[in-house]
Scaffold this motif. Structure first.
Motif, PDB file in Angstrom:
ATOM      1  N   LYS A  13       9.977   5.987  -2.354  1.00  0.00           N
ATOM      2  CA  LYS A  13       9.575   4.512  -1.972  1.00  0.00           C
ATOM      3  C   LYS A  13       9.130   3.923  -3.342  1.00  0.00           C
ATOM      4  O   LYS A  13       9.603   2.896  -3.953  1.00  0.00           O
ATOM      5  N   THR A  31       0.709  -0.040  -1.449  1.00  0.00           N
ATOM      6  CA  THR A  31      -0.277   0.011  -0.474  1.00  0.00           C
ATOM      7  C   THR A  31      -0.986   1.440  -0.200  1.00  0.00           C
ATOM      8  O   THR A  31      -2.028   1.482   0.619  1.00  0.00           O
ATOM      9  N   GLY A  32      -0.243   2.404  -0.285  1.00  0.00           N
ATOM     10  CA  GLY A  32      -0.875   3.719   0.000  1.00  0.00           C
ATOM     11  C   GLY A  32      -2.138   3.821  -1.121  1.00  0.00           C
ATOM     12  O   GLY A  32      -3.224   4.656  -0.994  1.00  0.00           O
ATOM     13  N   TYR A  35      -5.650   3.323   0.718  1.00  0.00           N
ATOM     14  CA  TYR A  35      -5.983   4.555   1.605  1.00  0.00           C
ATOM     15  C   TYR A  35      -6.392   5.573   0.628  1.00  0.00           C
ATOM     16  O   TYR A  35      -7.430   6.575   0.733  1.00  0.00           O
ATOM     17  N   ARG A  36      -5.753   5.913  -0.610  1.00  0.00           N
ATOM     18  CA  ARG A  36      -6.218   6.867  -1.571  1.00  0.00           C
ATOM     19  C   ARG A  36      -7.518   6.253  -2.090  1.00  0.00           C
ATOM     20  O   ARG A  36      -8.430   7.070  -2.340  1.00  0.00           O
ATOM     21  N   ARG A  77      -4.464  11.187  -7.185  1.00  0.00           N
ATOM     22  CA  ARG A  77      -2.896  11.515  -6.760  1.00  0.00           C
ATOM     23  C   ARG A  77      -2.912  13.032  -6.692  1.00  0.00           C
ATOM     24  O   ARG A  77      -1.752  13.397  -6.641  1.00  0.00           O
ATOM     25  N   ALA A  85      -6.643  10.848   1.726  1.00  0.00           N
ATOM     26  CA  ALA A  85      -6.067   9.465   2.091  1.00  0.00           C
ATOM     27  C   ALA A  85      -5.223   9.675   3.528  1.00  0.00           C
ATOM     28  O   ALA A  85      -5.357   8.496   3.955  1.00  0.00           O
ATOM     29  N   SER A  86      -4.656  10.544   3.641  1.00  0.00           N
ATOM     30  CA  SER A  86      -3.848  10.944   5.017  1.00  0.00           C
ATOM     31  C   SER A  86      -4.895  10.706   6.345  1.00  0.00           C
ATOM     32  O   SER A  86      -4.785  10.210   7.168  1.00  0.00           O
ATOM     33  N   ALA A  89      -6.255   7.286   6.606  1.00  0.00           N
ATOM     34  CA  ALA A  89      -5.373   6.498   6.981  1.00  0.00           C
ATOM     35  C   ALA A  89      -5.185   6.500   8.295  1.00  0.00           C
ATOM     36  O   ALA A  89      -4.638   5.793   9.098  1.00  0.00           O
ATOM     37  N   ARG A  95      -7.793   1.100   8.832  1.00  0.00           N
ATOM     38  CA  ARG A  95      -6.606   0.389   8.630  1.00  0.00           C
ATOM     39  C   ARG A  95      -6.826  -1.017   9.025  1.00  0.00           C
ATOM     40  O   ARG A  95      -6.407  -1.934   8.201  1.00  0.00           O
ATOM     41  N   GLY A 124       5.049   1.161   1.301  1.00  0.00           N
ATOM     42  CA  GLY A 124       3.870   1.814   2.342  1.00  0.00           C
ATOM     43  C   GLY A 124       4.611   1.758   3.525  1.00  0.00           C
ATOM     44  O   GLY A 124       5.205   0.940   4.331  1.00  0.00           O
ATOM     45  N   ARG A 125       4.220   2.431   4.382  1.00  0.00           N
ATOM     46  CA  ARG A 125       4.856   3.111   5.786  1.00  0.00           C
ATOM     47  C   ARG A 125       4.853   2.143   6.937  1.00  0.00           C
ATOM     48  O   ARG A 125       5.139   2.025   7.738  1.00  0.00           O
ATOM     49  N   ARG A 152       7.728  15.887  -4.491  1.00  0.00           N
ATOM     50  CA  ARG A 152       6.288  15.767  -4.642  1.00  0.00           C
ATOM     51  C   ARG A 152       5.863  17.026  -5.554  1.00  0.00           C
ATOM     52  O   ARG A 152       4.947  16.740  -6.563  1.00  0.00           O
ATOM     53  N   ARG A 175       1.258  15.506   7.213  1.00  0.00           N
ATOM     54  CA  ARG A 175       1.467  14.312   6.724  1.00  0.00           C
ATOM     55  C   ARG A 175       2.208  13.443   7.914  1.00  0.00           C
ATOM     56  O   ARG A 175       1.843  12.598   8.327  1.00  0.00           O
ATOM     57  N   ASP A 179       0.838  10.756  10.032  1.00  0.00           N
ATOM     58  CA  ASP A 179       1.511   9.254   9.845  1.00  0.00           C
ATOM     59  C   ASP A 179       2.357   8.795  10.928  1.00  0.00           C
ATOM     60  O   ASP A 179       2.232   7.819  11.192  1.00  0.00           O
ATOM     61  N   ARG A 182       1.867   7.290  14.656  1.00  0.00           N
ATOM     62  CA  ARG A 182       1.415   5.484  14.568  1.00  0.00           C
ATOM     63  C   ARG A 182       2.806   4.953  14.975  1.00  0.00           C
ATOM     64  O   ARG A 182       3.617   5.208  14.242  1.00  0.00           O
TER      65      ARG A 182
HETATM   66  O1   DC Z   1       2.367   6.470  -0.137  1.00  0.00           O
HETATM   67  P1   DC Z   1       1.220   7.648  -0.334  1.00  0.00           P
HETATM   68  O2   DC Z   1       1.388   9.062  -0.505  1.00  0.00           O
HETATM   69  O3   DC Z   1       0.294   7.278  -1.858  1.00  0.00           O
HETATM   70  O4   DC Z   1       0.226   7.141   0.635  1.00  0.00           O
HETATM   71  C1   DC Z   1      -1.198   7.785   0.849  1.00  0.00           C
HETATM   72  C2   DC Z   1      -1.572   8.036   2.230  1.00  0.00           C
HETATM   73  O5   DC Z   1      -1.790   6.723   2.999  1.00  0.00           O
HETATM   74  C3   DC Z   1      -0.427   8.679   3.023  1.00  0.00           C
HETATM   75  O6   DC Z   1      -0.947   9.687   3.809  1.00  0.00           O
HETATM   76  C4   DC Z   1       0.138   7.591   3.932  1.00  0.00           C
HETATM   77  C5   DC Z   1      -0.717   6.410   4.035  1.00  0.00           C
HETATM   78  N1   DC Z   1      -0.413   5.416   4.034  1.00  0.00           N
HETATM   79  C6   DC Z   1      -0.626   4.605   5.345  1.00  0.00           C
HETATM   80  O7   DC Z   1      -0.752   5.243   6.320  1.00  0.00           O
HETATM   81  N2   DC Z   1       0.184   3.560   5.164  1.00  0.00           N
HETATM   82  C7   DC Z   1       0.438   2.778   4.348  1.00  0.00           C
HETATM   83  N3   DC Z   1       0.879   1.605   4.192  1.00  0.00           N
HETATM   84  C8   DC Z   1       0.592   3.236   2.985  1.00  0.00           C
HETATM   85  C9   DC Z   1       0.228   4.693   2.997  1.00  0.00           C
END
Ligand code: DC
Length: 221
Positions: A13, A31-32, A35-36, A77, A85-86, A89, A95, A124-125, A152, A175, A179, A182
């Protein structure tokens, strides 16, 4: 123009969003990072990751400049940073607290140097479902867990970080489970889904440009 790119961890992404932002002159919001930033506050302040109240507090206190400052930390990172972060999140109130900051960016999108942009691309997801449900163009980028773990793993090696492929694969699967429990992490109804497992970065970019051009033509009609 507002574009969202959703999809699981390490699906490509970020790389795609950066290339599209450059091509279409859009500001980019990864947007990650929100959370990071909260995850890293937990690590820096030696909080247990199960301390939900602390995570919510850091999320409420987070500002855009603080997030940018934290992003300079090498742990931002790292594997530990990704795990933190996970975990944060997955907390609904975290959130909720971080939503406004993400949405505000689309009202006043700015480039990294602070100059104004005429649109934004979000990576972001849940960006197509929750953060920017009205975005004109939504892409959902995915790839197999093995391909994503390999990507990764290579990223960690390139950054000189210590990593083990099996551990990265296990973390990717964990993860995904975290993730994708949701509803918001599933593709938006109006998203275009594409699997990048067998595609090079250039092929992914070409396909995304094709989707965007087609969508723009439809919107102009
Ligand atoms: O994309 P990333 O790996 O930098 O994201 C870090 C964590 O944040 C990952 O566990 C997923 C979560 N995340 C999320 O829940 N919603 C988003 N919009 C972006 C990331």
């Amino acid at each position: 123009m507002l574009i969202t790119i959703d999809g699981p961890a390490a699906a490509g992404k970020g790389t795609l969003a950066g290339k599209l932002a450059a091509k279409y002159g859009l500001a980019y919001f990864d947007t990650g990072m929100v959370y990071r930033a909260v995850g890293l506050e937990m690590l820096l302040n030696k909080k247990n990751l199960s301390d939900t109240d602390a995570a919510i507090r850091y999320a409420r206190e987070l500002t855009f400049p603080r997030m940018m400052e934290l992003s300079q930390n090498p742990e931002f990172r790292s594997l530990a940073g990704s795990k933190a972060a996970s975990v944060v999140a997955s907390i609904p109130d975290v959130r909720k607290a971080l939503l406004q900051m993400q949405q505000d960016f689309s009202k006043n999108p700015i480039f990294a140097d602070g100059s104004p942009a005429c649109g934004a691309i979000y990576d972001g997801r849940d960006t197509g479902t929750v953060v920017c449900p009205l975005a004109e163009i939504k892409l959902f980028v995915t790839a197999s867990p093995e391909v994503r773990a390999k990507r990764r793993y290579n990223e960690y090696l390139q950054k000189g970080l210590d990593a083990d492929y099996t551990e990265v694969l296990e973390q990717t699967v964990a993860r995904d489970k975290n993730d994708f429990s949701r509803e918001s992490s599933h593709p938006a109804k109006d998203a275009v889904i594409f699997d990048t497992s067998d595609l090079s970065i250039e092929e992914v970019f070409a396909k995304a440009c094709e989707i965007i051009e087609n969508r723009k033509k439809t919107l102009e009609k």
